[in-house]
Write a protein that holds these residues in place. Structure first.
Motif, PDB file in Angstrom:
ATOM      1  N   ASP A  17      39.111  53.426  50.371  1.00  0.00           N
ATOM      2  CA  ASP A  17      39.764  53.534  51.678  1.00  0.00           C
ATOM      3  C   ASP A  17      39.135  52.570  52.683  1.00  0.00           C
ATOM      4  OD1 ASP A  17      41.447  55.507  50.738  1.00  0.00           O
ATOM      5  OD2 ASP A  17      40.251  57.166  51.532  1.00  0.00           O
ATOM      6  N   SER A  18      37.801  52.549  52.721  1.00  0.00           N
ATOM      7  CA  SER A  18      37.116  51.657  53.659  1.00  0.00           C
ATOM      8  C   SER A  18      37.405  50.194  53.348  1.00  0.00           C
ATOM      9  CB  SER A  18      35.606  51.903  53.619  1.00  0.00           C
ATOM     10  OG  SER A  18      35.270  53.139  54.210  1.00  0.00           O
ATOM     11  N   GLU A  19      37.456  49.856  52.068  1.00  0.00           N
ATOM     12  CA  GLU A  19      37.715  48.461  51.689  1.00  0.00           C
ATOM     13  C   GLU A  19      39.100  48.014  52.136  1.00  0.00           C
ATOM     14  OE1 GLU A  19      34.712  48.222  47.844  1.00  0.00           O
ATOM     15  OE2 GLU A  19      36.867  48.352  47.503  1.00  0.00           O
ATOM     16  N   HIS A  20      40.091  48.901  52.031  1.00  0.00           N
ATOM     17  CA  HIS A  20      41.429  48.563  52.527  1.00  0.00           C
ATOM     18  C   HIS A  20      41.422  48.413  54.048  1.00  0.00           C
ATOM     19  CE1 HIS A  20      43.821  48.659  48.901  1.00  0.00           C
ATOM     20  NE2 HIS A  20      43.338  49.838  48.549  1.00  0.00           N
ATOM     21  N   TYR A 137      36.581  49.755  42.142  1.00  0.00           N
ATOM     22  CA  TYR A 137      37.309  51.006  41.917  1.00  0.00           C
ATOM     23  C   TYR A 137      38.787  50.777  42.222  1.00  0.00           C
ATOM     24  CZ  TYR A 137      32.652  53.023  41.951  1.00  0.00           C
ATOM     25  OH  TYR A 137      31.342  53.299  41.661  1.00  0.00           O
ATOM     26  N   LEU A 138      39.638  51.348  41.386  1.00  0.00           N
ATOM     27  CA  LEU A 138      41.081  51.263  41.590  1.00  0.00           C
ATOM     28  C   LEU A 138      41.609  52.676  41.765  1.00  0.00           C
ATOM     29  CD1 LEU A 138      43.515  49.249  41.616  1.00  0.00           C
ATOM     30  CD2 LEU A 138      43.886  49.905  39.228  1.00  0.00           C
ATOM     31  N   LYS A 139      41.962  53.031  42.994  1.00  0.00           N
ATOM     32  CA  LYS A 139      42.431  54.401  43.277  1.00  0.00           C
ATOM     33  C   LYS A 139      43.929  54.475  43.015  1.00  0.00           C
ATOM     34  CE  LYS A 139      42.552  56.297  47.494  1.00  0.00           C
ATOM     35  NZ  LYS A 139      42.138  57.043  48.713  1.00  0.00           N
ATOM     36  N   ALA A 176      41.104  40.778  40.009  1.00  0.00           N
ATOM     37  CA  ALA A 176      40.707  39.937  38.878  1.00  0.00           C
ATOM     38  C   ALA A 176      40.595  38.472  39.304  1.00  0.00           C
ATOM     39  CB  ALA A 176      41.703  40.092  37.735  1.00  0.00           C
ATOM     40  N   ALA A 177      41.507  38.022  40.142  1.00  0.00           N
ATOM     41  CA  ALA A 177      41.479  36.627  40.604  1.00  0.00           C
ATOM     42  C   ALA A 177      40.230  36.337  41.427  1.00  0.00           C
ATOM     43  CB  ALA A 177      42.735  36.333  41.426  1.00  0.00           C
ATOM     44  N   ARG A 178      39.639  37.384  42.005  1.00  0.00           N
ATOM     45  CA  ARG A 178      38.425  37.220  42.805  1.00  0.00           C
ATOM     46  C   ARG A 178      37.157  37.427  41.983  1.00  0.00           C
ATOM     47  NH1 ARG A 178      39.407  41.198  47.711  1.00  0.00           N
ATOM     48  NH2 ARG A 178      37.194  40.716  48.026  1.00  0.00           N
ATOM     49  N   GLY A 179      37.297  37.642  40.678  1.00  0.00           N
ATOM     50  CA  GLY A 179      36.122  37.744  39.824  1.00  0.00           C
ATOM     51  C   GLY A 179      35.787  39.124  39.319  1.00  0.00           C
ATOM     52  N   VAL A 180      36.588  40.123  39.657  1.00  0.00           N
ATOM     53  CA  VAL A 180      36.351  41.479  39.139  1.00  0.00           C
ATOM     54  C   VAL A 180      36.642  41.500  37.643  1.00  0.00           C
ATOM     55  CG1 VAL A 180      37.213  43.859  39.163  1.00  0.00           C
ATOM     56  CG2 VAL A 180      36.748  42.678  41.322  1.00  0.00           C
ATOM     57  N   ARG A 181      35.708  42.017  36.881  1.00  0.00           N
ATOM     58  CA  ARG A 181      35.871  42.085  35.426  1.00  0.00           C
ATOM     59  C   ARG A 181      35.983  43.520  34.916  1.00  0.00           C
ATOM     60  NH1 ARG A 181      37.594  38.207  36.421  1.00  0.00           N
ATOM     61  NH2 ARG A 181      36.876  36.088  36.103  1.00  0.00           N
ATOM     62  N   GLU A 182      35.584  44.480  35.740  1.00  0.00           N
ATOM     63  CA  GLU A 182      35.635  45.893  35.338  1.00  0.00           C
ATOM     64  C   GLU A 182      36.386  46.680  36.405  1.00  0.00           C
ATOM     65  OE1 GLU A 182      32.601  49.642  34.358  1.00  0.00           O
ATOM     66  OE2 GLU A 182      31.795  47.695  34.936  1.00  0.00           O
ATOM     67  N   LEU A 183      37.445  47.365  35.985  1.00  0.00           N
ATOM     68  CA  LEU A 183      38.195  48.254  36.867  1.00  0.00           C
ATOM     69  C   LEU A 183      37.825  49.697  36.538  1.00  0.00           C
ATOM     70  CD1 LEU A 183      41.786  46.709  36.784  1.00  0.00           C
ATOM     71  CD2 LEU A 183      40.141  46.572  38.663  1.00  0.00           C
ATOM     72  N   ILE A 184      37.442  50.442  37.553  1.00  0.00           N
ATOM     73  CA  ILE A 184      37.108  51.855  37.378  1.00  0.00           C
ATOM     74  C   ILE A 184      38.236  52.661  38.004  1.00  0.00           C
ATOM     75  CG2 ILE A 184      35.384  53.639  37.790  1.00  0.00           C
ATOM     76  CD1 ILE A 184      33.379  51.265  38.199  1.00  0.00           C
ATOM     77  N   VAL A 185      39.046  53.268  37.146  1.00  0.00           N
ATOM     78  CA  VAL A 185      40.263  53.954  37.584  1.00  0.00           C
ATOM     79  C   VAL A 185      39.889  55.341  38.095  1.00  0.00           C
ATOM     80  CG1 VAL A 185      42.483  54.855  36.811  1.00  0.00           C
ATOM     81  CG2 VAL A 185      41.672  52.644  35.959  1.00  0.00           C
ATOM     82  N   ILE A 186      40.265  55.626  39.350  1.00  0.00           N
ATOM     83  CA  ILE A 186      39.881  56.891  39.972  1.00  0.00           C
ATOM     84  C   ILE A 186      41.069  57.546  40.656  1.00  0.00           C
ATOM     85  CG2 ILE A 186      37.457  56.233  40.319  1.00  0.00           C
ATOM     86  CD1 ILE A 186      38.176  55.637  43.260  1.00  0.00           C
ATOM     87  N   ALA A 187      40.990  58.843  40.780  1.00  0.00           N
ATOM     88  CA  ALA A 187      41.883  59.694  41.569  1.00  0.00           C
ATOM     89  C   ALA A 187      41.248  61.073  41.511  1.00  0.00           C
ATOM     90  CB  ALA A 187      43.296  59.724  40.997  1.00  0.00           C
TER      91      ALA A 187
END
Length: 432
Positions: A17-20, A137-139, A176-187
């Motif tokens: 939320d803060s990042e958005h 993190y990907l919410k 991913a285009a910014r260099g993220v290689r690991e997505l942590i799926v959350i909810a």
């Protein structure tokens, strides 16, 4: 130059939320600092947690420190957002007149307007990352429909609302285009994903789509509710190499009496069967769980069942919390908090003593094994890495001596495990 310091407390969902919000503010021309005590920003936004007593106190303490800084003239404007603000805005306004305004968990447009920014819908997939650049993190959803007896989340964040799949894919591609290689799926419950939008659970399909995004090497799943766990998720985990063989699935308890009192939607037999099914379908799966001790009515017999559950399942990762009554929840309204605090804590300590033994034995079995490892940081004489079996910030690490070879943060290396402790592994890059 407009400067804002955004301070984030609580869980990874708050982090997103803060990042958005920070992306919206940067688009409006602000210079944004994250959790900084070195900035000269005159505007402070505190994103609070209101989940359990300790987290609420941490949020209140932070607000009080910022209010004192405002009284002393070090900052000029102070805004409070997030879960604590959602639940207690009226009380907080009465007690803390130094705060310019309080906003809830869904009023991001309101906070943007208060800061002189326009909340732009076209920026909904933009983020200002506060995690290390190689993971994010990907919410995938907001809120929860389960209404477990101890949990205030549905009261704070409302019912489950899934983020549309195409929005998530766009956000993931940008990361991913910014260099993220690991997505942590959350909810709050990742397995519930899709029911409200598509009429059925579609987490498995979402995971497959995320794995097809160029640049993404690991996809990790957190917070999967045990009831009605979708078998197709286990199947895609088994066949898709980019999905980490890791699952965070909070069981909370195992006694049928306690599960019923907690208003969980599964039984002891179903929990054991689910663990067996998951480990059968996904060989090598690392299971992480969260447990709760001292819930109203918990007897020694209930606790003995919980302790045996830990011994039987031998979770790779485990956290345990002593029950804390939260106002407005089912348990606060209908049950008596009848387990003494010292008993709650002692039971939690007993569970962790059992888990320490299991963790050490699990780790010793990994000595000599070569693990694909991502480097998160360097600390003193060691590089700090993780295998697919460990999530950042909550799980154990692999420590690699820094002498003799330079390793790059965010890069993957094959690391041979050379020794083990209860909650850490030591290794060296294979093929040196």
């Amino acid at each position: 130059m407009k400067k804002i310091n955004v301070i984030t407390l609580g869980c990874s969902k708050n982090t997103v939320d803060s990042e958005h919000l920070m992306a919206q503010l940067e688009a409006a021309g602000y210079t944004v600092a994250a959790d900084s005590d070195r900035t000269d920003a005159k505007v402070v936004v505190i994103n609070t947690c209101g989940f359990i007593g300790d987290a609420k106190q941490e949020s209140i303490d932070m607000i009080l420190r910022a209010a004192a800084a405002k009284q002393a003239g070090r900052i000029e404007r102070l805004f409070v957002v997030g879960c604590l603000s959602e639940r207690y805005a009226d009380e907080l306004r009465a007690e803390l007149p130094e705060v310019d305004e309080f906003f809830g968990v869904k009023d991001w447009a309101g906070i943007a307007r208060a800061l002189g920014a326009e909340h732009r819908a076209e920026l909904e997939t933009e983020r200002r990352l506060t995690t290390p650049a190689h993971y994010a993190y990907l919410k995938i959803g907001e809120g929860c429909n389960w209404k477990c007896g101890y949990c205030a989340i549905p009261l704070i964040r409302g019912p489950h609302v899934s983020v549309p799949m195409e929005v998530l894919e766009e956000e993931a591609r940008k990361l991913a285009a910014r260099g993220v290689r690991e997505l942590i799926v959350i909810a709050q419950d990742t397995t519930y994903y899709g029911i409200d939008l598509y009429g059925r659970r579609r987490l498995a399909e979402l995971l497959e789509r995320l794995c097809r995004i160029e640049g993404i090497e690991w996809v990790r799943i957190h917070y999967a509710y045990p009831s009605a766990f979708p078998d197709d998720v286990a199947e895609v985990m088994a066949r898709e190499p980019r999905i980490c063989k890791y699952l965070d699935i909070p069981f909370q308890h195992i006694s049928d009496a306690q599960l019923a009192a907690m208003q969980r939607r599964h039984t002891k037999a179903e929990a054991y069967a689910l663990v067996e099914r998951l480990r059968s379908k996904v060989p090598g799966l690392a299971l992480r769980t969260t447990l709760l001790t001292g819930y109203p009515g918990e007897t020694e017999r209930d606790f003995a069942e919980l302790e045996q559950f830990v011994r039987d399942v031998r979770f790779e990762r485990l956290g345990v919390f002593a029950y804390s009554e939260e106002e407005g929840t089912y348990s606060a309204r209908h049950l008596r908090d009848d387990v003494p605090e010292e008993v709650k804590r002692e039971r939690a300590e007993r569970i962790m003593a059992v888990q320490n033994e299991i963790a050490r034995e699990n780790n010793l079995r990994r000595v000599g094994v070569v693990e694909r490892t991502v480097i998160d940081s360097r600390q003193g004489d060691f590089y700090v890495g993780r295998s697919q079996y460990d999530s950042p910030e909550v799980d154990q690490e692999i420590l690699i001596p820094a002498a003799g070879r330079r390793l790059l943060r965010g890069r993957f290396y094959d690391v041979r495990i050379t020794s083990a402790a209860d909650y850490d592994l030591y290794g060296e890059v294979a093929g040196k």
